[in-house]
Each structure stands twice: as C-alpha cells, then as structure tokens.
Design a protein around this motif. Structure first.
Motif, PDB file in Angstrom:
ATOM      1  N   ARG B  68      18.621  47.003  67.140  1.00 25.14           N
ATOM      2  CA  ARG B  68      19.262  47.227  66.248  1.00 25.14           C
ATOM      3  C   ARG B  68      18.161  47.740  65.691  1.00 25.14           C
ATOM      4  N   ASP B  69      16.988  47.863  66.186  1.00 24.36           N
ATOM      5  CA  ASP B  69      15.905  48.840  65.018  1.00 24.36           C
ATOM      6  C   ASP B  69      16.405  49.854  65.802  1.00 24.36           C
ATOM      7  N   LEU B  86      21.745  59.837  63.453  1.00 26.54           N
ATOM      8  CA  LEU B  86      21.135  58.307  64.051  1.00 26.54           C
ATOM      9  C   LEU B  86      20.688  57.945  62.228  1.00 26.54           C
ATOM     10  N   VAL B  87      20.021  58.333  61.814  1.00 29.40           N
ATOM     11  CA  VAL B  87      19.460  57.957  60.127  1.00 29.40           C
ATOM     12  C   VAL B  87      20.287  57.977  59.246  1.00 29.40           C
ATOM     13  N   ALA B  88      21.222  59.012  59.423  1.00 30.56           N
ATOM     14  CA  ALA B  88      21.943  58.897  58.452  1.00 30.56           C
ATOM     15  C   ALA B  88      23.566  57.689  58.548  1.00 30.56           C
ATOM     16  N   ARG B 171       9.087  51.792  62.703  1.00 28.68           N
ATOM     17  CA  ARG B 171      10.263  50.607  63.436  1.00 28.68           C
ATOM     18  C   ARG B 171      10.385  50.779  62.062  1.00 28.68           C
ATOM     19  N   ILE B 172      11.771  50.685  62.406  1.00 32.10           N
ATOM     20  CA  ILE B 172      12.580  49.837  60.607  1.00 32.10           C
ATOM     21  C   ILE B 172      13.547  49.161  61.153  1.00 32.10           C
ATOM     22  N   SER B 173      13.843  48.224  61.319  1.00 32.06           N
ATOM     23  CA  SER B 173      15.442  47.501  61.472  1.00 32.06           C
ATOM     24  C   SER B 173      16.256  47.836  60.432  1.00 32.06           C
TER      25      SER B 173
END
Lengths: 166, 288
Positions: B68-69, B86-88, B171-173
């Motif tokens: 999920r990260d 992916l970021v968008a 790392r961002i959930s």
C-alpha cells in the motif's frame, strides 16, 4: 585546492577541462569555455538569465558546480543556430515577434523555451507563462516573449501562426 | 558570488557515502540538488570542507509501490514527482505541492530528499509529509532506521538526523482511494516561500468527515502537524462552526516570524485562511 578533471559535451563539442570544485557552471562556461551567452543576472537562482539545457533539463547554471555537470550534454544559446548561421526557429521567433528589448534575459528565455517546447509541442498561453516563470524579463512585460514562443510552437508544428486578438 | 574551497566526492553507493561521511566528520556536507546549499555556500553562510554528492547513487532514484506504500528515492527530483503517474494516482497532493515549489528550472534539479531533510521551515514538502504520516528511511554508520516525519523536525535546520546519516527514501502509506486533498499556499510571487500554507488530506463518508490530517508550512520554526484541529474536523459535516473552531485551533499552534512576508499576526491569520480553503477544496475532491 586540487583541481578536478571533467569532461562533457557542450553544444555538440567534447570538452575536457580542469576545474576547481567550487567553480560554478556559469563561470566555467563563460570564463573557461568563453561561452558568454549564459548571463549572470541575479546570481541567486531567481532570474533565469543563466539557464542552459543540460541532459534534457533546463537548469540555472549559477546554482550548479561544474563538477556536478561532469559527463553531461549541455546546450547554451551559442548552440541553437545551425552551423551555417541559420537561426533556430525560437531565435527567429524572438526577432519576428520583438520578444526582446535589452536582450539580457534572451539567452535564458530561449534555452528555457527550447526545453518547454521539447516537452510540450503546443502549449497554451498559461502553460507558456508557467513554463517561463523561472525567467525574469524587466523590459517587455512578457507579452511578446509569450507571442514569440507561440510563433515558434506553431512553426515547429507546421501550422500558421495566428496572433490572438488583443 | 564564489563559494569557499572544498573537496568534491561522488560516491557510487549509499554504503560508500555513509563511510565517507563517517571518515570526513563534521567538515563534510551532503549535496543533493544543491538548490538550498549552493546559495548558502555562495553567501559563505556554509563553508563545508568536503561535499559528498549523492547524485551518483542510482539506488536513491525512482518511485515504486511497495504494497500500500509509495516509496520515493531521496534523489527523485520535483520534476520527476510532477511527471509520475503513480504519484498522481496514489498521492496526488505531492504533485500539487511540487508544482508550487520554486520554478521549473529549480524543480528539474531540486530533490524530495533535500527538501525534506534540510529542515528549512520554508520548504513545502515537510508539512505535507507530516500530514501524510510519511516515514523517512535513513542510513548511517550504525545501519538503517526509519524516522516518522512527525518526529523529524526539531527546529529551524535542526532535525532528528544524526551526524553522518543520510535520508535514502521517503515511505508514504497511500491515503484511501477517493480521499480528498489540497495544498493551499499563499506566496507573494512565483518561486517564493510560503507566507503561510496548509496541507489537508481527508476522507468523507455519508456526508461526514471519516478522517482528516492537517499540516502547516512556514508558520513556525518547524513544519506543524495540526493534530487538534484535525480531530475537531473528523466526524463533522465540515459545517461553518466546526471549520471556525478548527481554524482557531490551528492558528493557536503557529508561531511565525515577522519578516518580509508580513507581521506574525498576519501570517497566523493567513495560515487559518489557507486551512479553510484547503478543507473546502479537499471536500470537493473527496468521494462520498
């Protein structure tokens, strides 16, 4: 301080030079390679007069050390026109649309606009304005710079340029 | 303006960088994109004897999914963040924020790692990372560890990084699908640091706020996580009275400097205005 050996391609030519690590890219280009197109305006990464194209990115050469550009492929305003002197379409556009007055910002404007049009063949006016937001011009009020970039975009795409109604 | 002399190092791996920093000691600084450090060096506000350039370390580049990260290499540039699908898709607030950082040329070179690790309260991404509850992967001579963004910032240019440590990744959930988000930034002109800015991520469920997180930029010595304000919003229908209460709670934790961007009281009020706008815009973007 010991000098570092660096090699890079500048305007299609391979260069091998010794530099002090603290030498900024703009000083290297201007003083060592005698390419005085990249200008030192604000010297604080705001004005964009020192912009060059480096490995497909527009960068402010006053805020990069020459050693960081080791191995890079760089294009300055001196590398825009063809070998026979034929102007690049952006140079022609800035002349035709009166995209400059004093000319100090022009090398940075044109090298930045070059990368902008490489990434976006037909930018909107807003995209052009945001795209050159890292380049300051203190003469023109930007109107004719935007027009020049629109002219170049149209010509590069083979469509006739139409000025927007004032 | 010409910086002081220094020796230049360009390690090829994280391990090599860490061992260089260990042996060079306090006279060494890491350099990422350099768009904070080089101006400081030109002004001679920083005069490191050694620069350790992280640009040659390919492991520090790139954006990937890990369950999920979303994991972003520290040397990923803001330009690359803006261009990432992916970021968008997963963390769109990062794209929105990156577009408000400096100008195109700076974003081609400026990195996410430099932006979050430098500890400059004017940088935009730290408050967003606190809002998202991101974790920073850090490498040092005693190995690797993770530091929560919410525990990373201790003062202006003062962080939880120990000497010789470098941030390797963020790392961002990913927030829940259908979440609403907004980064509202008041600035005097393109390229400026924020007079005040607010980051909001929230989810809506049946007309009520299911979850909410708030970060504030450049209104204190560190970025701020406005925990109390977010708690007030959670469970509400984002009605005017609740928003007013939450804005007051957020304003209460600010302690901005009076400077060219305005007197402290003005910047505190602007933090509140940015928060109210961010909440409203995040709501319009949230799925029911």
């Amino acid at each position: 301080m010991a000098k570092s050996q660096i090699s890079m391609t500048v305007n299609g030519k391979k260069v091998d030079e010794l530099v002090e690590p603290r030498t900024l890219l703009v000083h290297f280009l201007r003083e060592q390679l005698r390419l005085t197109g990249p200008h030192i305006g604000c010297d604080t990464s705001h004005c964009g007069a020192c912009t060059v194209d480096l490995d497909g990115k527009s960068v402010k050469s006053c805020t990069m050390f020459a050693v960081q550009a080791n191995g890079a492929d760089i294009r300055t305003i001196e590398g825009m026109a063809a070998a026979d002197g034929t102007l690049h379409v952006l140079q022609e556009a800035f002349r035709e649309m009166h995209g400059l007055q004093c000319g100090f910002c022009t090398p940075g404007m044109i090298t930045r606009a070059y990368r902008l049009l490489e990434e976006n063949k037909s930018p909107t006016e807003e995209e052009i304005r945001l795209g050159i937001s890292g380049n300051l011009c203190r003469c023109t009020g930007y109107q004719n710079i935007v027009k020049a970039i629109q002219y170049a975009a149209a010509k590069m795409s083979g469509v006739p340029f139409q000025e927007a109604a004032e | 303006m010409i910086p002081g002399s220094f020796a230049y190092h360009r390690p090829k791996s994280v391990q090599e960088a860490v061992s260089l920093l260990g042996s060079l000691g306090e006279d060494a600084r890491t350099i990422a994109g350099g768009h904070s450090l080089i101006p400081m060096m030109k002004l001679r506000l920083a005069s490191p004897a050694h620069l350790v350039d992280l640009a040659g370390i390919s492991d520090l580049k790139g954006i990937r999914e890990d369950g999920r990260d979303v994991v972003i290499g520290a040397m990923t540039t803001q330009h690359e963040l803006i261009g990432s699908d992916l970021v968008a898709k997963k963390v769109p607030i990062l794209r929105e924020t990156s577009l408000l950082i400096a100008d195109p040329q700076v974003r081609y070179v400026g990195t996410i790692g430099g932006n979050i690790a430098n500890g400059d309260p004017g940088n935009d991404l730290p408050a967003v990372m606190m809002c998202l509850n991101a974790a920073y992967h850090v490498a040092g001579k005693s190995g690797e560890r993770r530091i929560a963004a919410r525990e990373f910032y201790q003062g202006a240019y003062f962080t939880a990084l120990e000497p010789g440590e470098i941030v390797t990744a963020i790392r961002i959930s990913a927030p829940a699908a259908g979440h609403g988000y907004a980064y509202e930034k008041l600035k005097r002109k393109v390229g400026d640091y924020a007079t005040a800015a607010a980051a909001v991520v929230l989810t809506m469920s049946g007309g009520k706020v299911g979850s909410c997180s708030i970060g504030l930029t450049n209104v204190a010595e560190t970025p701020l996580w406005a925990e109390d304000a977010a708690k007030m919003i959670t469970g509400s229908a984002l009605d005017a009275a609740t928003i007013k209460k939450a804005v007051a709670a957020a304003e209460a934790i600010t302690a901005p400097a009076s400077d060219g961007r305005g007197p402290a009281a003005y910047r505190t009020k602007m933090a509140g205005v940015m928060l109210a706008r961010a909440l409203a815009r995040a709501k319009t973007r949230a799925g029911a």
